[in-house]
Scaffold this motif. Structure first.
Motif, PDB file in Angstrom:
ATOM      1  N   GLU A 328      44.071  36.591  38.487  1.00  0.00           N
ATOM      2  CA  GLU A 328      43.897  37.931  37.933  1.00  0.00           C
ATOM      3  C   GLU A 328      43.190  38.818  38.953  1.00  0.00           C
ATOM      4  N   GLU A 329      43.742  39.969  39.206  1.00  0.00           N
ATOM      5  CA  GLU A 329      43.134  40.932  40.137  1.00  0.00           C
ATOM      6  C   GLU A 329      42.303  41.913  39.317  1.00  0.00           C
ATOM      7  N   CYS A 330      40.986  41.867  39.510  1.00  0.00           N
ATOM      8  CA  CYS A 330      40.084  42.727  38.750  1.00  0.00           C
ATOM      9  C   CYS A 330      39.477  43.783  39.650  1.00  0.00           C
ATOM     10  N   LYS A 427      36.025  32.379  41.856  1.00  0.00           N
ATOM     11  CA  LYS A 427      35.877  32.971  40.530  1.00  0.00           C
ATOM     12  C   LYS A 427      34.573  33.760  40.476  1.00  0.00           C
ATOM     13  N   CYS A 431      37.046  37.142  36.700  1.00  0.00           N
ATOM     14  CA  CYS A 431      38.082  37.433  37.694  1.00  0.00           C
ATOM     15  C   CYS A 431      38.120  36.342  38.753  1.00  0.00           C
ATOM     16  N   LYS A 433      40.138  35.162  42.775  1.00  0.00           N
ATOM     17  CA  LYS A 433      41.080  35.331  43.880  1.00  0.00           C
ATOM     18  C   LYS A 433      41.514  33.956  44.358  1.00  0.00           C
TER      19      LYS A 433
END
Length: 645
Positions: A328-330, A427, A431, A433
């Motif tokens: 997920e890109e936050c 993490k 979020c 990567k």
């Protein structure tokens, strides 16, 4: 304990039950036609006590169709969407389709539970989580007769699968909330089945005077996998799980139905090592969910007896992994960088020539730097090789900026080499990567540090590949002069890459020579064969050659010698007869004219080049259409097709 088929029926009952329940809830919003409501109630009644899988599948399809109609009628009010009903093209896509169906209903029903009256029986809403893994059976079959071994078979079966873990959430209408009670099931579909390390024999003829003495053996040289093990067959499950009444979870693994074939063309034997089960407490099971990986092992053998069975020492290993959700890109992560320093993409690593060890260096950094200690690593597994992380970590995904991963011992299975994926995950709050790198795993080609330790690694591993099955046929392959007297062995001559000797080789047995000593360029196993084919007249007058290297050389050697085997048993079923072959070219004189050969000449074509005889010319034709590079994806030798010198 419930049978394997019953384990699967409860899953469908839960899923279909939720769908039927959703049809009633649609009445509140969209007021579906009376016939839909009536049919939903009929389906609910039919499901009570049903264990017939075919009836459940019919109910499943009809429920989906009813759902589609109700969805379309209520779409403007509820915002629900229709889901695909037809099975997908592949098991991966089918598992995803089922997961989307289940989770779509879960999300739609989750917020409607408050509509249920307080006296309603507690419903259980299923939610699906993606899982994947594999099982490995190191097995064998033993049979005794008069205290002597009558059957002796060994094999390794590896089956990969994808699936869904179904989590049943229990809703309490009286309290108006989910009560925290959960039930678990697993459904799975096979994606790939490999059989390797197979060998053995069975007595098919006993002595007249001494019944305990075997005078005829058939050797197991091939196998078949039941078509029902392949998708889209309904009974293609590999792993299942069910929550028992006491809260414990039972996991059952079923190996594919493999039939091993004797080289006499009549004998076959079904694999007896096929099933294992494990029971975990709910806390143990949920710990696996949290950690993401689980490895279970079970001894499944039994003592030898008077009938074939899974022999003592046989084992089944099950590896299960919960698949992570897409990264997920936050907004909070846009100022954070994750940089993998080692390995680089497509880096190559080889086991040591003498140490039997391979070391994979992992290193990454972050910006800001203080996040680096929170990097989690997903490390590839090499089944059959012991993995150690330095510095030591008890976590399935070790956490930190730098690690060394040491693999010790070459695996049994050639499929364990090749492309693997290393993943670094960072993490931060909710979020994350991710960065992935492909690494390629190799073995030293000419060493003998494979698990068997008798012959070079290339011979041990290439024998497991399709390159060792000429024209799709199973054949036994001996190394160099194995089984042939030294003075009769053609492999003693440089330039000879294989041989078939009808008088010393076993049935359907050929030999591949030591390619390092017998080829003209040992580093690449370089070999040339005349490019000839009678249907192409230009090849009879021109002098062209095909060149081969690495696994291609092995493949054409096997094809060439297997063709010799076929010719001998086709042309000379009762043995070679000199009076039927006056020109000595190993072809019956009576057949040569229609085959395009001269019955009075030992070598009809390519005058001036010694091809030995017309039967050799006919054998050379067998490799004319072979395309170099066909088996590159199986060659993980260093040096080799994927690691050129």
């Amino acid at each position: 304990m419930m049978s394997f088929s019953l384990l699967r029926t409860s899953l469908f009952c839960s899923i279909i039950g939720t769908m039927v329940l959703s049809l009633f809830c649609f009445a509140v919003f969209a007021q579906p036609p009376a016939d839909i409501d009536q049919r939903a109630r009929q389906l609910e009644q039919q499901l009570e006590g049903t264990t017939d899988l075919n009836k459940l599948m019919e109910a499943y399809r009809e429920t989906l169709q009813l759902m589609g109609g109700a969805n379309r009628g209520a779409a403007g009010i509820t915002g629900t969407s229709t889901m695909p009903i037809r099975p997908a093209e592949s098991p991966e896509e089918e598992v995803l389709r089922r997961r989307e169906v289940i989770n779509s209903q879960f999300l739609q029903m989750k917020n409607r539970m408050s509509l249920l009256p307080p006296g309603t029986e507690k419903p259980q809403l299923p939610e699906a989580v993606a899982v994947e893994g594999y099982l490995v059976v190191h097995g064998g079959e033993k049979e005794l007769f008069s205290n002597e071994v009558r059957t002796d078979l060994f094999y390794t079966i590896k089956e990969r699968f994808v699936g869904n873990l179904i989590v049943g959430h229990t809703y309490d209408p009286a309290r108006g909330r989910f009560d925290g009670q959960k039930a678990y099931e697993i459904q799975s579909l096979s994606t790939k089945i490999d059989v390797s390390g197979m060998g053995g024999k069975k007595c098919v003829r006993r002595g007249s005077y001494s019944p305990s003495s075997c005078t005829g053996w058939t050797h197991f040289s091939g196998y078949e996998i039941s078509g029902g093990e392949r998708y889209p067959q309904f009974h293609s499950g590999v792993v299942s799980a069910e929550t028992e009444e006491d809260g414990r979870i039972t996991i059952v693994a079923e190996a594919p139905a493999a039939i091993f074939l004797g080289d006499d063309g009549r004998t076959n034997l079904k694999a007896g090592c096929s099933r294992a089960s494990w029971t975990l407490s709910q806390s143990e099971f949920e710990q696996w969910l949290e950690q993401g990986e689980l490895t279970l092992r079970r001894d499944i053998g039994r003592p030898m007896g008077p009938s074939p069975g899974c022999s003592h020492g046989s084992t089944m290993t099950l590896y299960l992994r919960v698949q992570g959700e897409p990264a997920e890109e936050c907004q909070e992560m846009k100022s954070v960088e994750l940089l993998v320093i080692s390995p680089r993409d497509k880096d190559r690593y080889a086991f040591g020539e003498h140490s039997n060890r391979l070391t994979l260096e992992l290193e990454a950094k972050t910006v800001p730097a203080h996040y680096a200690d929170f990097i989690e690593w997903t490390i590839p597994e090499i089944e059959g090789s012991r993995r150690t992380v330095v510095p030591a970590s008890t976590l399935p995904a070790p956490k930190g900026r730098k690690f060394a991963v040491v693999y010790e011992g070459l695996p049994e299975d050639n499929n364990e080499f090749g492309r693997k994926t290393v993943k670094a995950t960072l993490k931060v709050d909710s979020c994350r990567k991710e960065e992935t790198r492909e690494v390629q795993i190799f073995y030293p080609r000419d060493e003998t540090n494979n698990p068997e330790g008798k012959h070079p690694n290339w011979f041990y591993y290439w024998k497991q590949t399709p390159a060792a099955r000429p024209f799709g046929q199973n054949v036994r392959i001996g190394y160099h002069c194995t089984g042939i007297p030294h003075e009769k062995c053609s492999c003693r001559q440089r330039g000879v890459i294989g041989q078939f000797n009808p008088y010393y080789s076993g049935y359907k047995t050929i030999n591949v020579c030591n390619l390092k000593t017998n080829t003209w360029i040992p580093k690449t196993f370089y070999a040339e064969l005349p490019a000839v084919k009678r249907s192409k007249p230009s090849t009879l007058s021109e002098r062209n050659y095909f060149s081969y290297t690495h696994i291609d050389t092995f493949a054409v050697a096997v094809m060439h010698e297997f063709t010799h085997f076929n010719h001998f048993h086709t042309f000379w079923p009762d043995g070679w007869k000199e009076h039927q072959d006056l020109d000595g070219d190993d072809l019956p004189d009576r057949l040569e004219p229609e085959m395009g050969f001269h019955p009075g000449k030992k070598q009809t074509h390519w005058a001036g080049v010694d091809l030995s005889d017309d039967e050799e010319f006919l054998t050379l034709e067998a490799t004319y259409d072979y395309r170099t590079g066909t088996f590159d994806r199986y060659d993980w030798a260093k040096p080799g097709k994927n690691w050129p010198e």
